[in-house]
Structure formats: C-alpha cells, structure tokens
Motif scaffolding. Structure first.
Motif, PDB file in Angstrom:
ATOM      1  N   VAL A   6       0.793  -1.171   0.040  1.00  0.00           N
ATOM      2  CA  VAL A   6      -0.106  -0.042   0.171  1.00  0.00           C
ATOM      3  C   VAL A   6       0.696   1.204   0.086  1.00  0.00           C
ATOM      4  N   LEU A   7       1.835   1.176   0.907  1.00  0.00           N
ATOM      5  CA  LEU A   7       2.763   2.576   0.857  1.00  0.00           C
ATOM      6  C   LEU A   7       3.644   2.546  -0.435  1.00  0.00           C
ATOM      7  N   LEU A   8       4.078   1.534  -0.978  1.00  0.00           N
ATOM      8  CA  LEU A   8       4.777   1.604  -2.118  1.00  0.00           C
ATOM      9  C   LEU A   8       3.915   1.909  -3.451  1.00  0.00           C
ATOM     10  N   ARG A   9       2.820   1.494  -3.608  1.00  0.00           N
ATOM     11  CA  ARG A   9       1.972   2.280  -4.378  1.00  0.00           C
ATOM     12  C   ARG A   9       1.826   3.778  -4.215  1.00  0.00           C
ATOM     13  N   GLU A  10       1.507   3.953  -2.936  1.00  0.00           N
ATOM     14  CA  GLU A  10       1.413   5.652  -2.826  1.00  0.00           C
ATOM     15  C   GLU A  10       2.661   6.270  -3.478  1.00  0.00           C
ATOM     16  N   LEU A  11       3.899   5.704  -2.908  1.00  0.00           N
ATOM     17  CA  LEU A  11       5.131   6.333  -3.283  1.00  0.00           C
ATOM     18  C   LEU A  11       5.512   6.273  -4.775  1.00  0.00           C
ATOM     19  N   ILE A  12       5.215   5.365  -5.457  1.00  0.00           N
ATOM     20  CA  ILE A  12       5.227   5.483  -6.979  1.00  0.00           C
ATOM     21  C   ILE A  12       4.563   6.383  -7.344  1.00  0.00           C
ATOM     22  N   ILE A  13       3.226   6.940  -7.050  1.00  0.00           N
ATOM     23  CA  ILE A  13       2.451   7.623  -7.426  1.00  0.00           C
ATOM     24  C   ILE A  13       3.060   9.109  -7.244  1.00  0.00           C
ATOM     25  N   PHE A  14       3.654   9.231  -5.807  1.00  0.00           N
ATOM     26  CA  PHE A  14       3.966  10.410  -5.597  1.00  0.00           C
ATOM     27  C   PHE A  14       5.334  10.914  -6.211  1.00  0.00           C
ATOM     28  N   LYS A  15       6.019   9.815  -6.633  1.00  0.00           N
ATOM     29  CA  LYS A  15       7.513   9.972  -7.417  1.00  0.00           C
ATOM     30  C   LYS A  15       6.697  10.462  -8.776  1.00  0.00           C
ATOM     31  N   ILE A 101      -4.153  -1.246   5.483  1.00  0.00           N
ATOM     32  CA  ILE A 101      -4.407  -0.209   4.547  1.00  0.00           C
ATOM     33  C   ILE A 101      -4.373   1.221   5.125  1.00  0.00           C
ATOM     34  N   ILE A 102      -4.812   1.307   6.498  1.00  0.00           N
ATOM     35  CA  ILE A 102      -4.538   2.657   6.971  1.00  0.00           C
ATOM     36  C   ILE A 102      -3.352   2.907   7.582  1.00  0.00           C
ATOM     37  N   ILE A 103      -2.520   1.972   7.618  1.00  0.00           N
ATOM     38  CA  ILE A 103      -1.127   2.293   8.138  1.00  0.00           C
ATOM     39  C   ILE A 103      -0.149   2.646   6.536  1.00  0.00           C
ATOM     40  N   GLY A 104      -0.400   1.890   5.580  1.00  0.00           N
ATOM     41  CA  GLY A 104       0.198   2.341   4.630  1.00  0.00           C
ATOM     42  C   GLY A 104      -0.063   3.452   3.866  1.00  0.00           C
ATOM     43  N   GLU A 105      -1.460   4.052   4.058  1.00  0.00           N
ATOM     44  CA  GLU A 105      -1.833   5.323   3.654  1.00  0.00           C
ATOM     45  C   GLU A 105      -1.352   6.582   4.444  1.00  0.00           C
ATOM     46  N   VAL A 106      -1.361   6.161   5.688  1.00  0.00           N
ATOM     47  CA  VAL A 106      -1.021   7.122   6.798  1.00  0.00           C
ATOM     48  C   VAL A 106       0.603   7.483   6.547  1.00  0.00           C
ATOM     49  N   LEU A 107       1.532   6.451   6.346  1.00  0.00           N
ATOM     50  CA  LEU A 107       2.813   6.507   6.208  1.00  0.00           C
ATOM     51  C   LEU A 107       3.062   7.191   5.037  1.00  0.00           C
ATOM     52  N   ALA A 108       2.299   7.153   3.905  1.00  0.00           N
ATOM     53  CA  ALA A 108       2.490   7.559   2.697  1.00  0.00           C
ATOM     54  C   ALA A 108       2.540   9.230   3.075  1.00  0.00           C
ATOM     55  N   LEU A 151      -5.788  12.363   9.969  1.00  0.00           N
ATOM     56  CA  LEU A 151      -7.315  13.186   9.798  1.00  0.00           C
ATOM     57  C   LEU A 151      -7.551  13.065   8.328  1.00  0.00           C
ATOM     58  N   GLY A 152      -6.429  13.312   7.621  1.00  0.00           N
ATOM     59  CA  GLY A 152      -7.034  13.066   6.215  1.00  0.00           C
ATOM     60  C   GLY A 152      -7.510  11.677   5.698  1.00  0.00           C
ATOM     61  N   PHE A 153      -7.007  10.814   6.289  1.00  0.00           N
ATOM     62  CA  PHE A 153      -7.795   9.488   6.044  1.00  0.00           C
ATOM     63  C   PHE A 153      -9.244   9.261   6.379  1.00  0.00           C
ATOM     64  N   VAL A 154      -9.463  10.162   7.700  1.00  0.00           N
ATOM     65  CA  VAL A 154     -10.654  10.202   8.309  1.00  0.00           C
ATOM     66  C   VAL A 154     -11.716  11.001   7.390  1.00  0.00           C
ATOM     67  N   VAL A 155     -11.151  12.010   6.841  1.00  0.00           N
ATOM     68  CA  VAL A 155     -11.927  12.903   5.964  1.00  0.00           C
ATOM     69  C   VAL A 155     -12.142  12.216   4.615  1.00  0.00           C
ATOM     70  N   GLY A 156     -10.992  11.691   3.998  1.00  0.00           N
ATOM     71  CA  GLY A 156     -11.189  10.944   2.642  1.00  0.00           C
ATOM     72  C   GLY A 156     -12.192   9.958   2.836  1.00  0.00           C
ATOM     73  N   MET A 157     -12.372   9.168   3.823  1.00  0.00           N
ATOM     74  CA  MET A 157     -13.320   8.294   4.079  1.00  0.00           C
ATOM     75  C   MET A 157     -14.778   8.649   4.190  1.00  0.00           C
ATOM     76  N   LEU A 158     -14.988   9.711   4.936  1.00  0.00           N
ATOM     77  CA  LEU A 158     -16.240  10.291   5.208  1.00  0.00           C
ATOM     78  C   LEU A 158     -16.791  11.152   4.229  1.00  0.00           C
ATOM     79  N   SER A 159     -16.015  11.831   3.465  1.00  0.00           N
ATOM     80  CA  SER A 159     -16.455  12.814   2.482  1.00  0.00           C
ATOM     81  C   SER A 159     -17.314  12.264   1.607  1.00  0.00           C
ATOM     82  N   LYS A 160     -18.518  12.757   0.781  1.00  0.00           N
ATOM     83  CA  LYS A 160     -19.197  12.247  -0.174  1.00  0.00           C
ATOM     84  C   LYS A 160     -18.991  12.909  -1.711  1.00  0.00           C
ATOM     85  N   GLY A 161     -17.859  13.769  -1.631  1.00  0.00           N
ATOM     86  CA  GLY A 161     -17.616  14.401  -2.694  1.00  0.00           C
ATOM     87  C   GLY A 161     -16.217  15.297  -2.607  1.00  0.00           C
TER      88      GLY A 161
END
Length: 245
Positions: A6-15, A101-108, A151-161
């Motif tokens: 999960v972390l590696l995927r986000e880092l590749i996108i970030f790169k 999932i949440i650990i990989g996303e938060v670390l990214a 906090l970003g993970f919580v908002v990303g999960m709760l927001s409807k748009g």
C-alpha cells in the motif's frame, strides 16, 4: 508487512507527480509567499522574544506545511480513488488487513508532509543564521505529520464528494494555519479565542516545535499530540471497518 505494498503504491504515484515541475511548485507556492511577505518583508521590522521574526516564523511554516501536505495528500487521493476512480474498492477487497490499509496510507501521507517540510527547513538554513533543528523540533514534526495524515484518512473516507473535502479543509485546516501560532505567538491571541485555539492540535505542534529542551510544557504538548493521533487513527480504522459503498 502487508502494509508495505500500500505504501509502495502511494510512493510510486508521488514519485511520478514529483517529477512534474508544476506540481512541486504549486505545493510550495503558498508557504513561499508567506515566507517572503511575512518573513523577509514585515519580519525585518519585528522582533519576538529578542530574536528576529524570521527565526520565529520558519518553525511555524514547517508545522503548517507538514500539516497541509500530510492532510491534503491522503484526503484528496483517498476521496478520488473511492468515489471516482474506484481503485480503493480493489484495495479494500484485497487479502490484507484493515490496519495494513490505514498504516500504508498514513505513512505515505507522512512522507509527503516530511518532504514538503524539508524544503522549508532547507530555506531556513539558508536564510536564518539562528535556525537549527532540536530534538523537540523533530518529535513535533513527526507527530504532526502522523496526526494530520490520520485526519486526512478520516476525511477521505467520510466525505461524499471532492467539494466536501475542500469544505473540511476550509473549516479546520485553514483556521489552524492562521490562528494556532504559526505567524504570531499564541499569547497575543484575544482571550475569547484562546479556548478554541487550544482545542486545535496544531497549537501544540507550534509550541513543541519551538522548544529547545523537553520542559513540562513540551511534555504536555507531546501527550496532547499523541492523544489526538490515537483518536484520529482509531477513528480512521473504525471508519474503514464500517465502510460499505
């Protein structure tokens, strides 16, 4: 180690995004404007605690930049992947645990926040002779990135748009950047606003990040930041477990 893909995927996108000059410039444009206007402009006429205003401002910009980038990266990408690209559902159905999932996303999110903060730190070393890294500074930076990525993970999960994600940012992230001690000492805030300001976690980051040693106030700030981090991380994990869309 099921969080590592999960972390590696986000880092590749970030790169890939990082290689685009416009993306990097847009991410740093706002703190650079604050640095030039307040630090190099008005800051020459102001002193705080017998030191230059620039030496006060740079730690605050580090705290604000790490907050904004850690939060925005997770909130926006998770919201888009969940509602528009539908790639989050693939990740959710993968044979990995919810905590992975949440650990990989938060670390990214932390890594992106640390990267953005490192650019401000480099500017601080080049422009401010009194600027230096202390152990409370480093602790505050890491806790701040973890907290706001959660906090970003919580908002990303709760927001409807995507517009709702921006609404959360306007009501929470933007006021914290201006009223929690980034640009001026918290002691100078009007008394009727102080109870609200001391509810925001960035206030304690700005207190801790300017400390040279771990005194009682620094330790209290660390405990508050850890408390907020556990609450937000736990809320994100609970939101993920109850996810149904």
């Amino acid at each position: 180690m099921d969080w590592y893909p999960v972390l590696l995927r986000e880092l590749i996108i970030f790169k890939r995004r990082l290689l685009k000059f416009g993306y990097l410039l847009s991410a740093m444009m706002l703190p650079i404007i604050y640095f030039v206007v307040f630090g190099l402009g008005l800051g020459r006429m102001v002193q705080i605690g017998g030191k230059s205003y620039l030496s006060f401002l740079i730690p605050g910009l580090v705290a604000m930049t790490s907050m904004t980038n850690s939060y925005t990266w997770i909130a926006n990408s998770l919201n888009l992947n969940r509602l528009y690209f539908k790639t989050f559902q693939v990740l959710y159905l993968a044979p990995i645990s919810y905590s992975a999932i949440i650990i990989g996303e938060v670390l990214a999110g932390m890594i992106k926040g640390l990267f953005a903060a490192s650019l401000i730190i480099a500017v601080g070393f080049l422009t401010c002779p009194n600027f230096g890294l202390t152990l409370p500074f480093i602790v505050a930076l890491f806790l701040n990135c973890f907290l706001f990525a959660s906090l970003g993970f919580v908002v990303g999960m709760l927001s409807k748009g995507h517009e709702e994600t921006a609404t959360y940012s306007n009501f929470f992230i933007l006021p914290m950047g201006f009223f929690c001690g980034t640009f001026f000492p918290i002691e100078r805030i009007p008394d009727f606003l102080k109870p609200i300001v001391y509810l925001f976690p960035l206030t304690y980051t700005n207190i801790l990040i300017r400390k040279e040693v771990f005194d009682n106030i620094a330790l209290i700030s660390i405990l508050v930041l850890i408390f907020y981090s556990f609450i937000l991380f736990g809320l994100g994990l609970r939101t993920l477990k109850n996810y149904s869309e």
